[in-house]
Design a protein around this motif. Structure first.
Motif, PDB file in Angstrom:
ATOM      1  N   LYS A  57      37.561 -37.229 -87.883  1.00  0.00           N
ATOM      2  CA  LYS A  57      38.560 -36.186 -88.127  1.00  0.00           C
ATOM      3  C   LYS A  57      38.720 -35.336 -86.877  1.00  0.00           C
ATOM      4  O   LYS A  57      37.784 -35.184 -86.094  1.00  0.00           O
ATOM      5  CB  LYS A  57      38.159 -35.291 -89.293  1.00  0.00           C
ATOM      6  CG  LYS A  57      38.095 -35.996 -90.646  1.00  0.00           C
ATOM      7  CD  LYS A  57      37.732 -35.017 -91.755  1.00  0.00           C
ATOM      8  CE  LYS A  57      37.551 -35.730 -93.083  1.00  0.00           C
ATOM      9  NZ  LYS A  57      38.794 -36.369 -93.542  1.00  0.00           N
ATOM     10  N   LYS A  58      39.927 -34.769 -86.698  1.00  0.00           N
ATOM     11  CA  LYS A  58      40.166 -33.900 -85.558  1.00  0.00           C
ATOM     12  C   LYS A  58      41.106 -32.769 -85.960  1.00  0.00           C
ATOM     13  O   LYS A  58      41.848 -32.863 -86.944  1.00  0.00           O
ATOM     14  CB  LYS A  58      40.772 -34.682 -84.395  1.00  0.00           C
ATOM     15  CG  LYS A  58      42.129 -35.303 -84.692  1.00  0.00           C
ATOM     16  CD  LYS A  58      42.662 -36.052 -83.476  1.00  0.00           C
ATOM     17  CE  LYS A  58      44.006 -36.710 -83.786  1.00  0.00           C
ATOM     18  NZ  LYS A  58      44.548 -37.424 -82.606  1.00  0.00           N
ATOM     19  N   ILE A  59      41.059 -31.680 -85.182  1.00  0.00           N
ATOM     20  CA  ILE A  59      41.966 -30.541 -85.379  1.00  0.00           C
ATOM     21  C   ILE A  59      42.473 -30.119 -84.010  1.00  0.00           C
ATOM     22  O   ILE A  59      42.098 -29.078 -83.492  1.00  0.00           O
ATOM     23  CB  ILE A  59      41.269 -29.371 -86.113  1.00  0.00           C
ATOM     24  CG1 ILE A  59      39.848 -29.132 -85.550  1.00  0.00           C
ATOM     25  CG2 ILE A  59      41.204 -29.609 -87.608  1.00  0.00           C
ATOM     26  CD1 ILE A  59      39.176 -27.903 -86.093  1.00  0.00           C
ATOM     27  N   GLU A  60      43.343 -30.917 -83.452  1.00  0.00           N
ATOM     28  CA  GLU A  60      43.782 -30.737 -82.068  1.00  0.00           C
ATOM     29  C   GLU A  60      44.548 -29.435 -81.825  1.00  0.00           C
ATOM     30  O   GLU A  60      44.285 -28.713 -80.889  1.00  0.00           O
ATOM     31  CB  GLU A  60      44.652 -31.925 -81.641  1.00  0.00           C
ATOM     32  CG  GLU A  60      43.850 -33.150 -81.228  1.00  0.00           C
ATOM     33  CD  GLU A  60      42.923 -32.889 -80.058  1.00  0.00           C
ATOM     34  OE1 GLU A  60      43.286 -32.132 -79.151  1.00  0.00           O
ATOM     35  OE2 GLU A  60      41.810 -33.434 -80.062  1.00  0.00           O
ATOM     36  N   TYR A  62      45.088 -26.686 -83.848  1.00  0.00           N
ATOM     37  CA  TYR A  62      44.814 -25.662 -84.867  1.00  0.00           C
ATOM     38  C   TYR A  62      43.677 -24.815 -84.340  1.00  0.00           C
ATOM     39  O   TYR A  62      42.530 -25.246 -84.314  1.00  0.00           O
ATOM     40  CB  TYR A  62      44.446 -26.352 -86.175  1.00  0.00           C
ATOM     41  CG  TYR A  62      44.298 -25.423 -87.361  1.00  0.00           C
ATOM     42  CD1 TYR A  62      45.313 -24.547 -87.738  1.00  0.00           C
ATOM     43  CD2 TYR A  62      43.135 -25.454 -88.147  1.00  0.00           C
ATOM     44  CE1 TYR A  62      45.178 -23.721 -88.842  1.00  0.00           C
ATOM     45  CE2 TYR A  62      43.001 -24.642 -89.253  1.00  0.00           C
ATOM     46  CZ  TYR A  62      44.016 -23.774 -89.596  1.00  0.00           C
ATOM     47  OH  TYR A  62      43.880 -22.957 -90.699  1.00  0.00           O
ATOM     48  N   ASP A 157      42.547 -29.262 -94.887  1.00  0.00           N
ATOM     49  CA  ASP A 157      43.995 -29.460 -95.046  1.00  0.00           C
ATOM     50  C   ASP A 157      44.685 -29.593 -93.691  1.00  0.00           C
ATOM     51  O   ASP A 157      45.814 -30.092 -93.621  1.00  0.00           O
ATOM     52  CB  ASP A 157      44.612 -28.296 -95.832  1.00  0.00           C
ATOM     53  CG  ASP A 157      44.299 -28.373 -97.325  1.00  0.00           C
ATOM     54  OD1 ASP A 157      43.861 -29.449 -97.772  1.00  0.00           O
ATOM     55  OD2 ASP A 157      44.486 -27.362 -98.022  1.00  0.00           O
ATOM     56  N   LYS A 158      44.041 -29.112 -92.635  1.00  0.00           N
ATOM     57  CA  LYS A 158      44.636 -29.147 -91.302  1.00  0.00           C
ATOM     58  C   LYS A 158      44.084 -30.276 -90.424  1.00  0.00           C
ATOM     59  O   LYS A 158      44.545 -30.464 -89.297  1.00  0.00           O
ATOM     60  CB  LYS A 158      44.403 -27.815 -90.581  1.00  0.00           C
ATOM     61  CG  LYS A 158      45.061 -26.613 -91.256  1.00  0.00           C
ATOM     62  CD  LYS A 158      46.573 -26.671 -91.135  1.00  0.00           C
ATOM     63  CE  LYS A 158      47.212 -25.404 -91.705  1.00  0.00           C
ATOM     64  NZ  LYS A 158      48.687 -25.422 -91.528  1.00  0.00           N
ATOM     65  N   THR A 159      43.097 -31.004 -90.907  1.00  0.00           N
ATOM     66  CA  THR A 159      42.515 -32.070 -90.095  1.00  0.00           C
ATOM     67  C   THR A 159      43.366 -33.324 -90.160  1.00  0.00           C
ATOM     68  O   THR A 159      44.095 -33.561 -91.112  1.00  0.00           O
ATOM     69  CB  THR A 159      41.084 -32.409 -90.548  1.00  0.00           C
ATOM     70  OG1 THR A 159      41.108 -32.843 -91.912  1.00  0.00           O
ATOM     71  CG2 THR A 159      40.161 -31.222 -90.400  1.00  0.00           C
ATOM     72  N   GLU A 160      43.251 -34.104 -89.104  1.00  0.00           N
ATOM     73  CA  GLU A 160      43.956 -35.377 -89.034  1.00  0.00           C
ATOM     74  C   GLU A 160      42.933 -36.494 -88.875  1.00  0.00           C
ATOM     75  O   GLU A 160      41.823 -36.282 -88.397  1.00  0.00           O
ATOM     76  CB  GLU A 160      44.904 -35.401 -87.824  1.00  0.00           C
ATOM     77  CG  GLU A 160      45.848 -34.218 -87.738  1.00  0.00           C
ATOM     78  CD  GLU A 160      46.548 -34.171 -86.388  1.00  0.00           C
ATOM     79  OE1 GLU A 160      46.950 -35.246 -85.898  1.00  0.00           O
ATOM     80  OE2 GLU A 160      46.666 -33.076 -85.821  1.00  0.00           O
ATOM     81  N   SER A 161      43.340 -37.693 -89.260  1.00  0.00           N
ATOM     82  CA  SER A 161      42.486 -38.848 -89.036  1.00  0.00           C
ATOM     83  C   SER A 161      42.391 -39.119 -87.543  1.00  0.00           C
ATOM     84  O   SER A 161      43.400 -39.099 -86.834  1.00  0.00           O
ATOM     85  CB  SER A 161      43.058 -40.068 -89.756  1.00  0.00           C
ATOM     86  OG  SER A 161      42.275 -41.222 -89.494  1.00  0.00           O
ATOM     87  N   ASP A 162      41.185 -39.325 -87.049  1.00  0.00           N
ATOM     88  CA  ASP A 162      40.967 -39.503 -85.611  1.00  0.00           C
ATOM     89  C   ASP A 162      40.791 -40.979 -85.281  1.00  0.00           C
ATOM     90  O   ASP A 162      39.815 -41.598 -85.672  1.00  0.00           O
ATOM     91  CB  ASP A 162      39.731 -38.727 -85.168  1.00  0.00           C
ATOM     92  CG  ASP A 162      39.603 -38.685 -83.655  1.00  0.00           C
ATOM     93  OD1 ASP A 162      40.333 -39.434 -82.988  1.00  0.00           O
ATOM     94  OD2 ASP A 162      38.804 -37.894 -83.156  1.00  0.00           O
TER      95      ASP A 162
END
Length: 451
Positions: A57-60, A62, A157-162
């Motif tokens: 997971k990543k939160i680039e 945010y 809710d703000k994370t994306e698949s990395d």
């Protein structure tokens, strides 16, 4: 890659192609994160990057300020009293105490920066990502209260698949036994999120050193074509005396590690040039030897001979060409000898370069594990914090282990101790109350974990 398709990045009869592979500057980009410069790692960032790889997971885009504002907005309707937010803000956000709630929040530490800090820290994190070999978890089972659950939901809710290429496995394990122990220990720690938060940096620093030390000891055994096993490397507790009669400590401790470290840069930079398929997973030297031995190709010896001779010419080395070299393994051995000899050539600045590299290895990978002991010289040590962590990891999911089983577990992680240190360990366990004697003789001593 099948052995029948084994190729090397050199072509017999094509001198220019061979020459194109050479540079006067040795390069290294795999199997160890230390370079000749730029080794000031931020371990909190490394932890975040390893978590990013583990959780996938990543939160680039945010940032922490937006996260704080979103948590406030999401809770506003549920708090009942607006003034209560200032209390929560002081408790969790002002001093970043939220990072001690559950490991997922440390994803903020993995965000890219505008300078080269990210690249530097990613280099260290890649060591552990490659040890994980793709292992990941969905989330940590932290015991959170209602408010903390809301904060975590806001983040997730703000994370994306990395799936970034930075977090792809790029190397086959050089030390499979270390990789297996690392994966097993990290999986165990994920069941204790609070403890993991407290020990994550120490855990990674330990494995970084254990891996580096064992790698340096294993490089010479490549000709067997077999995966390395743990090599004896002796430690003492940091309060013990390192008297000269303790032969293992004197000969098979810091001195052995320091001397073996000389091979790291020469061997691994040579391996970099000999990778069969650079676009695929990089292979350890022992695996390359195994593939060469089992290959049916008859031209491999000529390829490697050509490479070795061109390397010798390029580096202006006077190392004698072996008269009886016939096989590809013979010429590979010669190439590796040249890789070392170039750093002993007094007519160049390479001896100074290798000294700086060995110093960088010790300063960045052995921090906390080396102590100077006056006339006894330097020794490898384990602090009480290291011992407690390692004990918990070795005991793992078991209730308790026999002391001799614990010693075997330490050895599987690259830690060896002599009989005197074994007795000191038992005394230490008795002081902290996690040892159980089943007989007065001391033969049946059990050790429990502290978590």
């Amino acid at each position: 890659m099948t052995t029948d398709n084994l190729t090397l990045p050199i072509k017999a009869g094509l001198p220019q192609t061979v020459a194109d592979k050479f540079q006067n500057k040795n390069t290294l980009s795999s199997y160890i994160p230390i370079r000749t410069q730029g080794n000031d790692f931020d371990w909190s960032s490394v932890v975040g990057l390893v978590l990013r790889g583990l959780l996938c997971k990543k939160i680039e885009k945010y940032n922490y300020q937006d996260f704080t504002a979103d948590c406030k907005n999401n809770l506003q309707n549920k708090l009942g009293e607006e003034a209560f937010w200032s209390v929560l803000e002081d408790m969790y956000f002002t001093n970043e105490n939220i990072f001690s709630v559950t490991p997922e929040f440390l994803l903020f530490k993995s965000q890219k920066s505008q300078d080269n800090k990210y690249t530097r820290d990613m280099r260290m994190a890649s060591l552990f990502i490659n040890l994980l070999q793709g292992q990941q978890i969905e989330r940590f089972e932290s015991n959170l209260n209602f408010l903390e659950e809301e904060f975590l939901k806001t983040l997730l809710d703000k994370t994306e698949s990395d799936r970034d290429k930075d977090f792809q496995v790029t190397e086959s394990p050089y030390l499979p036994y270390i990789a297996e122990a690392f994966k097993r220990d990290l999986e165990f720690l994920t069941g204790y999120p609070k403890y993991l938060l407290d020990e994550f940096e120490r855990f990674l620093a330990f494995y970084g050193f254990a891996y580096t030390a064992q790698l340096s000891l294993s490089l010479s055994d490549w000709k067997t074509g077999e995966a390395p096993t743990a090599k004896p490397l002796y430690f003492i507790m940091d309060h013990e005396r390192a008297s000269s009669e303790r032969i293992h400590i004197k000969k098979h401790g810091y001195k052995l590690f320091s001397e073996s470290s000389f091979k790291l840069f020469p061997f691994l930079s040579m391996l970099e040039n000999l990778q069969p398929n650079p676009e695929k997973l990089k292979k350890p030297l022992w695996q390359l030897a195994k593939d060469i031995k089992s290959s049916e190709r008859s031209d491999l010896a000529g390829y490697i001979e050509n490479y070795a001779k061109m390397f010798r010419h390029n580096r202006k080395l006077e190392t004698a060409i072996p008269e009886k070299a016939e096989t590809a393994i013979d010429w590979l051995e010669y190439a590796l000898k040249l890789a070392e000899e170039q750093f002993r050539d007094p007519k160049t600045d390479r001896p100074g370069t290798i000294k700086k590299y060995i110093k960088a290895v010790e300063e960045n990978m052995a921090t906390g594990f080396v102590q100077a002991r006056g006339r006894s010289g330097r020794v490898l040590v384990l602090t009480q914090d290291h011992i407690i962590l390692l004990t918990n990891l070795v005991v793992g999911k078991e209730e308790k282990l026999r002391f001799h089983e614990l010693i075997i577990g330490l050895q599987q992680r690259g830690i060896f101790v002599d009989k005197q240190t074994e007795q000191e360990l038992i005394k230490f366990y008795e002081r902290i109350g996690n040892v159980e004697r089943m007989s007065d003789s001391g033969d049946a001593v059990y050790v429990r974990k502290t978590i």
